[in-house]
Design a protein around this motif. Structure first.
Motif, PDB file in Angstrom:
ATOM      1  N   GLU A 145       0.822  -1.210   0.000  1.00 34.77           N
ATOM      2  CA  GLU A 145       0.000   0.000   0.000  1.00 34.77           C
ATOM      3  C   GLU A 145       0.856   1.259   0.000  1.00 34.77           C
ATOM      4  O   GLU A 145       0.506   2.262  -0.630  1.00 34.77           O
ATOM      5  N   ALA A 151       2.038   1.748  -3.482  1.00 39.01           N
ATOM      6  CA  ALA A 151       0.937   2.251  -4.315  1.00 39.01           C
ATOM      7  C   ALA A 151       0.701   3.734  -4.048  1.00 39.01           C
ATOM      8  O   ALA A 151       0.440   4.509  -4.977  1.00 39.01           O
ATOM      9  N   ASP A 162       0.896   6.871  -6.650  1.00 39.62           N
ATOM     10  CA  ASP A 162      -0.280   7.738  -6.848  1.00 39.62           C
ATOM     11  C   ASP A 162       0.018   9.206  -6.601  1.00 39.62           C
ATOM     12  O   ASP A 162      -0.680  10.090  -7.126  1.00 39.62           O
TER      13      ASP A 162
END
Length: 294
Positions: free
Chosen positions: A281, A284, A288
């Motif tokens: 996460e 990610a 992003d």
């Protein structure tokens, strides 16, 4: 001012509030945005080591300070503001002192509450956030942990509890850290978390923080989440007796750009038990986050 110990990855940031110990991992010259980990009450930066090591293998530089939440070895200066808002300010000072920008902050437990206070305030140096099982909205603290926070407000009560916590059975059992993880925690690790409470100055710091904990703080912060437009990724263990799945869902709906992933059977200490999921996460979130201009 920073005092580095390169062979161990340990350092101390000398801040107005006092010396803040932290662990750095990953390549110092990384081109990827930095990560700052924030832990919860009565634990230290070692909570994040499995995640930090996985990120280091991906070329990510991370910093895990040991916050003044009861498991810290170095007491802060007498009179330092160690309320929840004050600790959020301490983290902001730490980030500024290290010259970090476009930071991805990652929080667990009480550290997630500190993340939320940062995101609701001056978040100019923050590019993204990852929140794992943590306090939010009116859950600060969870009802089941209210006796712990009551005790934490009173250094004399904590001093009376310390001898019993020296027992590995107590520390890792139902009345200690046991409910926070799916499997028994390492007894030496938890002993290291409890030992600092033998210090009067450490108990003083803990009391200062605990006396400032109240539901209204995070409810107020939640009203300002809309001002943070960076990516927020919520990773939530669905078997947490203190922070249920509904809390994670509400957090994911409170930010303009947020996602929610659940960890079946996960409890509060996801960084220790599910480091691959947490590292995934964080990676990610780094992908992003829009690069800052400057």
């Amino acid at each position: 001012m920073m005092t580095d110990h390169a062979s161990t990855g340990l350092a101390v940031a000398e801040l107005p509030q006092g010396g803040l110990s932290y662990r750095a991992a990953g390549p110092p010259s990384s081109s990827r945005p930095p990560v700052v980990f924030l832990h919860g009450l009565l634990v230290d930066s070692r909570l994040w080591e499995p995640v930090a090591d996985r990120l280091a293998a991906e070329g990510v530089r991370s910093y895990a300070p040991t916050l003044p939440l009861g498991a810290h070895q170095r007491p802060m200066n007498a009179g330092a503001d160690l309320s929840p808002q004050g600790v959020a300010g301490l983290v902001g000072d730490f980030i500024a002192a290290l010259g970090l920008d476009n930071v991805t902050i990652v929080g667990n437990d009480t550290g997630g509450a500190i993340c939320q206070l940062l995101l609701a305030g001056d978040a100019d140096r923050i590019g993204a956030a990852v929140l794992t099982n943590c306090d939010a909205f009116g859950t600060f603290p969870p009802r089941a942990l209210a006796p712990l926070f009551f005790a934490g407000r009173h250094p004399g009560i904590v001093a009376c509890l310390v001898p019993g916590l020296r027992s590995a059975r107590v520390r890792t059992g139902r009345l200690g850290f046991g409910p926070l993880a799916s499997a028994p925690l390492d007894a030496e690790l938890t002993r290291g978390w409890i030992e600092p409470l033998a210090s009067r100055a450490i108990r003083r710091d803990l009391a200062t923080f605990a006396r400032g904990v109240r539901p209204g703080l995070l409810l107020d912060a939640a009203g300002r989440f809309g001002q943070f437009t960076g990516p927020v990724r919520i990773l939530w263990g669905d078997d947490d007796a203190y922070f249920g799945p509904e809390l994670g869902r509400r957090l994911s709906e409170a930010f303009p750009h947020a996602s929610l992933v659940t960890v079946p059977g996960g409890r509060k200490f996801l960084p220790l038990e599910h480091p691959d999921a947490v590292a995934g996460e964080v990676l990610a979130a780094l992908r992003d986050a829009a690069p800052r201009e400057g």
